[in-house]
Write a protein that holds these residues in place. Structure first.
Motif, PDB file in Angstrom:
ATOM      1  N   MET A 279      61.702  52.075  10.970  1.00  0.00           N
ATOM      2  CA  MET A 279      60.755  53.039  10.398  1.00  0.00           C
ATOM      3  C   MET A 279      61.459  54.249   9.834  1.00  0.00           C
ATOM      4  O   MET A 279      60.922  54.940   8.994  1.00  0.00           O
ATOM      5  CB  MET A 279      59.786  53.541  11.471  1.00  0.00           C
TER       6      MET A 279
ATOM      7  N   ILE B  84      43.436  49.754  32.218  1.00  0.00           N
ATOM      8  CA  ILE B  84      43.977  50.632  31.179  1.00  0.00           C
ATOM      9  C   ILE B  84      42.856  51.277  30.377  1.00  0.00           C
ATOM     10  O   ILE B  84      42.916  52.443  30.006  1.00  0.00           O
ATOM     11  CB  ILE B  84      44.876  49.829  30.230  1.00  0.00           C
ATOM     12  N   THR B  85      41.820  50.522  30.078  1.00  0.00           N
ATOM     13  CA  THR B  85      40.750  51.080  29.263  1.00  0.00           C
ATOM     14  C   THR B  85      39.528  51.443  30.092  1.00  0.00           C
ATOM     15  O   THR B  85      38.601  52.057  29.591  1.00  0.00           O
ATOM     16  CB  THR B  85      40.301  50.075  28.192  1.00  0.00           C
ATOM     17  N   ARG B  96      38.204  43.794  20.073  1.00  0.00           N
ATOM     18  CA  ARG B  96      39.484  43.419  19.470  1.00  0.00           C
ATOM     19  C   ARG B  96      39.479  42.074  18.765  1.00  0.00           C
ATOM     20  O   ARG B  96      40.310  41.836  17.896  1.00  0.00           O
ATOM     21  CB  ARG B  96      40.560  43.388  20.551  1.00  0.00           C
ATOM     22  N   PRO B 167      52.606  51.203   9.938  1.00  0.00           N
ATOM     23  CA  PRO B 167      52.051  50.269  10.917  1.00  0.00           C
ATOM     24  C   PRO B 167      51.270  50.991  12.007  1.00  0.00           C
ATOM     25  O   PRO B 167      51.671  51.037  13.165  1.00  0.00           O
ATOM     26  CB  PRO B 167      53.305  49.606  11.491  1.00  0.00           C
ATOM     27  N   ILE B 168      50.142  51.532  11.652  1.00  0.00           N
ATOM     28  CA  ILE B 168      49.379  52.299  12.630  1.00  0.00           C
ATOM     29  C   ILE B 168      48.038  51.666  12.913  1.00  0.00           C
ATOM     30  O   ILE B 168      47.144  52.299  13.412  1.00  0.00           O
ATOM     31  CB  ILE B 168      49.153  53.751  12.155  1.00  0.00           C
ATOM     32  N   LEU B 173      44.267  57.354   9.323  1.00  0.00           N
ATOM     33  CA  LEU B 173      43.853  58.202  10.432  1.00  0.00           C
ATOM     34  C   LEU B 173      42.567  58.950  10.162  1.00  0.00           C
ATOM     35  O   LEU B 173      41.755  59.168  11.039  1.00  0.00           O
ATOM     36  CB  LEU B 173      44.955  59.209  10.728  1.00  0.00           C
ATOM     37  N   ALA B 285      50.802  47.355  15.388  1.00  0.00           N
ATOM     38  CA  ALA B 285      49.848  48.106  16.227  1.00  0.00           C
ATOM     39  C   ALA B 285      48.419  47.812  15.794  1.00  0.00           C
ATOM     40  O   ALA B 285      47.607  48.726  15.647  1.00  0.00           O
ATOM     41  CB  ALA B 285      50.147  49.609  16.154  1.00  0.00           C
ATOM     42  N   GLN B 295      50.195  43.660  25.974  1.00  0.00           N
ATOM     43  CA  GLN B 295      50.095  44.919  26.715  1.00  0.00           C
ATOM     44  C   GLN B 295      49.726  44.660  28.165  1.00  0.00           C
ATOM     45  O   GLN B 295      50.244  45.291  29.077  1.00  0.00           O
ATOM     46  CB  GLN B 295      48.982  45.749  26.093  1.00  0.00           C
TER      47      GLN B 295
ATOM     48  N   GLY C 254      42.728  52.863  23.568  1.00  0.00           N
ATOM     49  CA  GLY C 254      43.842  52.171  22.931  1.00  0.00           C
ATOM     50  C   GLY C 254      43.892  52.394  21.437  1.00  0.00           C
ATOM     51  O   GLY C 254      44.866  52.015  20.793  1.00  0.00           O
ATOM     52  N   GLN C 255      42.875  53.004  20.863  1.00  0.00           N
ATOM     53  CA  GLN C 255      42.876  53.190  19.400  1.00  0.00           C
ATOM     54  C   GLN C 255      42.733  54.634  18.977  1.00  0.00           C
ATOM     55  O   GLN C 255      43.605  55.179  18.332  1.00  0.00           O
ATOM     56  CB  GLN C 255      41.755  52.373  18.784  1.00  0.00           C
ATOM     57  N   GLU C 256      41.636  55.249  19.309  1.00  0.00           N
ATOM     58  CA  GLU C 256      41.469  56.621  18.833  1.00  0.00           C
ATOM     59  C   GLU C 256      40.428  57.360  19.653  1.00  0.00           C
ATOM     60  O   GLU C 256      39.637  56.766  20.377  1.00  0.00           O
ATOM     61  CB  GLU C 256      41.055  56.631  17.376  1.00  0.00           C
ATOM     62  N   LYS C 277      44.935  59.710  17.350  1.00  0.00           N
ATOM     63  CA  LYS C 277      45.187  58.311  17.053  1.00  0.00           C
ATOM     64  C   LYS C 277      46.268  57.826  18.023  1.00  0.00           C
ATOM     65  O   LYS C 277      47.248  58.522  18.252  1.00  0.00           O
ATOM     66  CB  LYS C 277      45.685  58.201  15.620  1.00  0.00           C
ATOM     67  N   ILE C 279      49.303  55.779  18.915  1.00  0.00           N
ATOM     68  CA  ILE C 279      50.434  55.068  18.301  1.00  0.00           C
ATOM     69  C   ILE C 279      51.481  54.875  19.385  1.00  0.00           C
ATOM     70  O   ILE C 279      52.202  55.799  19.723  1.00  0.00           O
ATOM     71  CB  ILE C 279      51.052  55.916  17.167  1.00  0.00           C
ATOM     72  N   PRO C 280      51.595  53.682  19.942  1.00  0.00           N
ATOM     73  CA  PRO C 280      52.480  53.518  21.093  1.00  0.00           C
ATOM     74  C   PRO C 280      53.967  53.745  20.801  1.00  0.00           C
ATOM     75  O   PRO C 280      54.709  54.109  21.691  1.00  0.00           O
ATOM     76  CB  PRO C 280      52.254  52.059  21.518  1.00  0.00           C
ATOM     77  N   ASP C 281      54.381  53.577  19.563  1.00  0.00           N
ATOM     78  CA  ASP C 281      55.805  53.623  19.282  1.00  0.00           C
ATOM     79  C   ASP C 281      56.229  55.005  18.792  1.00  0.00           C
ATOM     80  O   ASP C 281      55.665  55.526  17.836  1.00  0.00           O
ATOM     81  CB  ASP C 281      56.117  52.556  18.223  1.00  0.00           C
ATOM     82  N   THR C 284      57.267  55.451  15.087  1.00  0.00           N
ATOM     83  CA  THR C 284      56.135  55.482  14.148  1.00  0.00           C
ATOM     84  C   THR C 284      55.455  56.832  14.183  1.00  0.00           C
ATOM     85  O   THR C 284      55.070  57.368  13.134  1.00  0.00           O
ATOM     86  CB  THR C 284      55.117  54.386  14.508  1.00  0.00           C
TER      87      THR C 284
END
Lengths: 317, 336, 563
Positions: A279, B84-85, B96, B167-168, B173, B285, B295, C254-256, C277, C279-281, C284
């Protein structure tokens, strides 16, 4: 003298063939014949030759790779993190300062070992189970039931999603080389099992099997002595691609962090280390391991493809 | 009659098989290390707190009790709650699944639209260079790791050229999610007439779909080509040629007879894409099922992992049963 | 809110003297201002000034993960972060002062005693003579986003719920000395009363530390209670009912997430809308920040912060903060239980290399269990520098002339710990140890750490929220059977005794003496080998100002505005 000869003749061979000298000479000449056939076969098939070359190269690197590496594959060199390819570092360095080229050529040892051991184990296990399952399929009695049970077992295992299952298996036992081998072997057994079983189902209908039964051979003997050698073809032709696929799966597991532990050089984990750099523009850390991976799998697949034609006299023409 | 008896026996075994699958799934997942109670208890954990969390997660009971509970809830259709959620797994999956489907369906559409014509064309015209190039591409595509290819695509088209978004996930956003009809953002945006959302969703789809197509399209192409070649070399096409029918007609006959095999391959393509999507989703992602499954393993989230493996295993068991039965039907020389 | 001094005017001033003195005062003031501004240093910002009311901003943030829940039931760092934004804190808060070294406002943790704190929801507070009863008077007119005014009942209900949940509030209750929900009572609608079992000098500071766990809006929360769920646990997992500056309007785990301003919250935040938002990485997140697609990227590596610092459109906000990354030999292992072994390891650790390679020279090497900005800090009890000969000698003395095998565990999700561990491994291998690294996923790491199954670990999870030496040592280094956070299983009777006193001895020379002795023991017996404190670092677009550091190390968006 006659009695001695009879004792040695425990193989179903014509008289005289049991002699040791005759055996060795025969085997060696047979090997020479086959190599000549292979060479003739390879001429005009550049893909197959390329594949053979890749296989040879990976085996060479597996043995000599770490020693040939200019830098230690696990050494984090001070002060040279994230350098692009240069004269000193042909493939650049990664984020911890480890030389990418050294790690790329040291990785086949790990990857190949994982792939070979797991595939060999899966092959042996799968073929044995496949022969039993195929030969005794539909029969009554204990062998028949065993055959059915084996098939059901294979069904159950093949039903699991391959990657996630491998991930869970490795996750269960912890990331290490042995556990990756175990997981991969486990996963590939059903594959060889089915291939062999299918072939056995065909072969056992052939007249010579009936003939062997008439002569009075026991079921197991017929299965393993007469049927199995003739049913090995599908499994054999898939040996090479399975090795390639195992390397890919091991790399995918390492990419996700559930394979070989850091900082052991392995193509998948190298790609994982290099992924964040993609990236931000440091392309070399993930590119080279991926190329190496792709070319290796390609090579093994081509070899497998070639062998499929080689072993099938009809298609060879 | 013998075949139907065999089929009957297999069908009778199916529920037993599924039960065994559920046992394996449950115990395998439970044997995963990493009791999440400590992580969830957080930095001010007291011993009571950790016990409380464990009790709430249902992890304090002996394993066989947990399994019984698990079986009962699966029968009821409840697949547990993700820690987790904090949502029911079914709800997580519902959120998903469309994302994964969007990816797979788009990749399938593209693969078919490109792969079949290409396969036919290379079967009909056996020109040297193109043939070799296509063959080379086929072999290469089967060998290159999809997660690596995805990274290369990101590097080229996002970092270097700046053409594709980062890759978001599925949307930019600041773009709001279109009202949910199918759950697939591009489709929903189209249905709602929301142009910015559609453009954003489409832009984010480009790279992952291209990655998947580039790797898996050759499957369709190769099989179409080999089937077409077989058909073109078959006796009825030879007869058509002998009878003086035009090349176009011969091809049409061959094509029509190849269709069943091609349709089978498209089905298998779907299966491969399901597997291939897992890692591509993780790299991009994407927020789909594959990423969810990975995950869950990595964070010892038992419920989603169990659900994912169970559902896939059940689905596959049924499909394999059908394939096995079909195997015996297709080849009368083999007796079950 | 600090009020200015009340100006008293003398009615008898003659018409001539007043103007003269006014002019003189003006001249003095002018000179002083000129002097200060010419000195070059930025004039201290008034850290208590509210953000400008005429701004209505949207902030887009890239987070690493979403909270498993917005309630005590699942307490990860993300949960803390979101609860701080939506619940806003408890009765007291730390005073915010200007730190000229970092050009940022921050909690005045080094101010002595109770000078460090001021009221947040409370406008008056006093204890009884024996210190066993505390009464807080609530400010009037505090409204939740649902429009309900804060009363004592909100506090009482929250504490009752906290005891029932057996969550973080129970930890605080333990430390404060509250025995049960009965100890929290409401003498009237606007006064909250606490009965504690012993006079506790840390009482107010503990309230100041409860930044995320303020009172629930009991009226709003009770609406979602059911017969089966009287404490509204289900609804409060993903929704909030609080008096804080923001409320959650959208939460897709997990998303927003999306938060909007609580219209009733004062001082009115300039940021009206927050888009988070996931973003796990980290790479990024960095890329998004550099491309201007987000205003804020959370939790990057130091390497990545360096890249942010080089970018003219971005800034890295820093503060010394209270992080204590450490290497922890777990004393359930018999070799690690030997203090000479721990001292040997302390001399073998490559401190300087870690500081340079992992943290690019930023932050400071840690020399005490007490963070540098906390009161009574001293570095004189930490003699350890990398000295391999000394390390080998100590190892010999301890009875391991040929070294031994050890495994170092760490949380794979934290990149800096992995990098540090790799360097520590090579350092230890130089004195003859055979070290293996074990990077674990977060859940596995937490479990094996808190169940003390590890041999040693590299960790940066600990940062003491209460600005006190005694509290810090108590939480992490004492009473292993009851303190889960004591992951190294340290059990030193003198330390146990001294830290208990932290909750009893009032501020003064005796307390200072205890603090010194605690730091001395930590230096001699080395239960933790300290690494580098990278400090608080946050990466933002350059136009944002108004940063406040708080010991929870979260960014408090309600203070931010744009220049």
């Amino acid at each position: 003298m006659a009695r001695l000869q009879r004792q040695r003749n425990w193989l179903p061979l014509p008289q005289g063939e049991g002699d040791f000298c005759v055996m060795t000479a025969g085997v060696l000449r047979g090997i020479a014949d086959e190599v000549r056939n292979l060479a003739r076969f390879s001429r005009g098939r550049p893909g197959f030759l390329f594949g053979l070359g890749v296989v040879a190269l990976t085996i060479f690197l597996a043995v000599f790779g770490p020693r040939l590496a200019p830098y230690g594959p696990e050494d984090a060199l001070p002060g040279v993190a994230n350098r692009p390819p240069s004269g000193d570092h042909w493939m650049g360095t990664d984020i911890s300062g480890m030389d990418v080229f050294s790690r790329v050529i040291a990785a086949p040892r790990i990857d190949l070992m994982i792939a070979l051991v797991s595939t060999a184990a899966a092959f042996v296990g799968g073929v044995l189970l496949g022969v039993i399952s195929g030969f005794f399929a539909g029969e009554r009695g204990i062998w028949g039931r065993l055959s059915g049970a084996i098939l059901r077992g294979a069904d159950i295992f093949q039903a699991f999603p391959v990657f996630i299952f491998a991930l869970a298996l490795v996750g269960f036992r912890g990331p290490s080389i042995q556990n990756v081998i175990l997981a991969l072997a486990f996963l590939n057994i059903p594959f060889f099992l089915r291939l062999t079983r299918g072939a056995v189902l065909h072969v056992r209908e052939r007249p010579f099997v009936d003939a062997a039964r008439c002569v009075g051979g026991s079921g197991l003997r017929i299965a393993f002595v007469h049927v199995m050698p003739n049913a090995l073809t599908p499994a054999l032709t898939n040996l090479s691609p399975t090795i390639g696929f195992s390397i890919l799966l091991a790399s995918a597991l390492s990419f996700v962090g559930a394979g070989v532990p850091i900082p052991t050089p392995e193509w998948g984990s190298m790609i994982a280390i290099g992924a964040p750099n993609m990236m931000t523009g440091q392309w070399w850390t993930a590119l080279f391991p991926g190329l190496a991976l792709g070319l290796t799998i390609l090579g093994y697949a081509l070899v497998g493809d070639g062998f499929r034609y080689y072993l099938d006299p009809v298609k060879r023409r | 009659m013998r075949f139907w008896r065999y089929a009957g026996r297999r069908l009778a075994f199916l529920p037993v098989q599924l039960l065994i699958v559920s046992v394996i799934v449950f115990f395998l997942v439970r044997l995963l290390p990493g009791d999440p109670s400590y992580l969830l208890a957080g930095p001010f954990a007291t011993v009571e707190r950790v016990d409380e969390v464990r009790r709430r997660l249902g992890l304090d009971q002996p394993l066989y009790v947990q399994y019984a509970r698990y079986l009962r809830s699966v029968m009821r259709g409840e697949l547990g709650t993700s820690w987790i959620t904090s949502q029911p797994v079914l709800q997580d999956i519902g959120q998903r699944l469309p994302a994964t489907m969007e990816l797979i369906l788009a990749a399938m559409l593209l693969s078919v639209l490109v792969g079949i014509p290409l396969g036919v064309w290379t079967a009909v015209r056996k020109t040297g260079i193109v043939d070799r190039a296509v063959f080379g591409y086929e072999m290469l595509a089967g060998a290159l790791p999809d997660f690596w290819f995805a990274l290369i695509m990101i590097f080229l088209f996002f970092f270097r050229l700046g053409w594709a978004p980062g890759p978001i996930g599925q949307l930019d956003l600041t773009v709001s999610i279109p009202p949910r009809v199918t759950g697939m953002y591009a489709v929903d945006a189209l249905l709602a007439g929301d142009e910015p959302a559609f453009r954003s969703a489409f832009a984010h789809l480009v790279l992952p779909v291209m990655t998947l197509t580039a790797i898996y399209m050759p499957l369709v192409m190769k099989n179409t080509r080999s089937t077409m070649e077989e058909m073109l070399g078959s006796e009825f096409v030879a007869y058509a040629r002998a009878a003086g029918l035009s090349r176009a007609v011969q091809i049409r006959y061959a094509l029509r007879n190849s269709m069943p095999s091609v349709v089978t391959i498209v089905g298998i393509l779907f299966w491969f894409l399901l597997g291939g999507a897992v890692l591509v989703e993780t790299v991009f992602a994407w927020g789909g099922l594959g990423q969810y499954a990975v995950q869950s393993v990595v964070s010892s989230d038992y419920a989603p992992l169990q659900a994912f493996v169970l559902v896939t295993a059940v689905f596959t068991s049924i499909v394999f049963l059908l394939v096995d039965l079909g195997y015996f039907l297709l080849d009368p020389r083999i007796k079950p | 809110m600090v009020r200015g001094s009340i100006h008293r005017s003398t009615p008898r001033a003659s018409a001539r003297i007043v103007p003269f003195f006014s002019l003189l005062a003006l001249a003095v003031l002018a000179t002083a201002t000129l002097y200060v501004s010419r000195a070059g240093a930025q004039a201290p910002v008034d850290c208590l000034a509210p953000p400008p009311r005429n701004q209505d901003l949207t902030l887009v943030a890239a987070y690493a993960a979403s909270p498993p829940a917005v309630d005590e039931i699942a307490f990860t760092m993300e949960t803390e972060n979101l609860m701080a934004l939506t619940y806003g804190g408890d009765l007291m808060q730390y005073k915010s002062i200007w730190y000229p070294d970092y050009k940022v406002c921050g909690a005045g943790v080094n101010l002595p005693g109770d000078e460090a704190v001021m009221g947040r929801w409370a406008e008056t507070w006093k204890s009884s003579a024996d210190g066993l009863t505390w009464t807080f008077g609530l400010r009037r007119g505090i409204k939740s986003e649902a429009g309900n005014e804060m009363t004592c009942e909100d506090h009482r209900w929250s504490w009752e719920r906290g005891f029932e949940m057996k969550g973080v509030k129970v930890f605080f209750a333990q430390v404060m000395g509250l025995k049960s929900a009965q100890d929290v009572s409401c003498p009237d609608k606007h006064r909250v009363q606490f009965k504690i079992k012993a006079a506790n000098p840390l009482f107010l500071k503990l309230f100041a530390m409860n930044y995320y766990g303020g009172p629930f809006d009991a009226t709003a929360a009770k609406k979602h209670a059911t017969a089966a769920d009287p404490w509204a646990k289900e609804w409060l997992k993903r929704n909030t009912a609080g008096f804080g500056p923001y409320k959650i309007v959208r939460n897709i785990p997990g998303q927003e997430m999306e938060l909007v301003r609580n219209p009733n919250y004062e001082p009115r935040p300039a940021v009206g809308r927050i888009l988070i938002k996931i973003i796990p990485d980290s790479a990024t997140r960095l890329a998004l920040l550099k491309r201007g697609q987000v205003d804020f990227a959370m939790r990057l590596r130091e390497r990545e912060y360096q890249e942010v610092a080089k970018d003219a459109t971005l800034q890295v906000v820093r503060h010394a903060a209270n992080f204590i990354p450490y290497f922890g030999p777990v004393q359930t292992n018999p070799i690690m239980a030997n203090p000479k072994v721990r001292q040997a390891l302390a001399y073998a650790l490559p401190y300087e290399e870690i500081h340079q390679k992992v943290y690019s020279g930023q932050g400071q090497q840690i020399k005490s269990i007490t963070p540098k900005i906390f009161p009574n800090y001293t570095d004189k009890f930490w003699p350890y520098r990398t000295d391999l000969d000394k390390a080998r000698a100590l190892l010999n003395e301890a009875g391991f002339p040929n070294g031994f095998d050890m495994t170092i565990s760490y949380d794979k999700a934290i990149a800096e710990m992995e990098e540090a561990c790799i360097l520590i491994k090579s350092g230890f291998d130089k004195i003859g140890l055979k070290t293996k690294l074990e990077g674990l996923p977060s859940a596995v790491y937490s479990e094996t750490k808190f169940t003390k199954k590890q041999v040693a670990h590299c960790d940066n999870f600990q940062w003491p929220w209460v600005a006190d030496t005694g509290y810090t040592a108590w939480a992490y280094l004492t009473h292993p059977k009851t303190n889960v956070m004591n992951a190294v299983n340290n059990d030193d009777p003198e330390l146990n005794e001294l830290t208990e006193k932290a909750f009893q001895v009032p501020y003064g020379p005796e307390r200072t003496k205890n603090d010194m002795r605690i730091q001395q023991i930590a230096g001699e017996r080395v239960p933790w080998i300290f690494l580098v404190n990278p400090g608080w670092r946050e990466a933002f677009k350059k136009e944002w100002v108004g940063f406040h550091w708080y010991p929870d190390n979260n960014v408090h968006f309600d203070w931010l505005y744009k220049k």
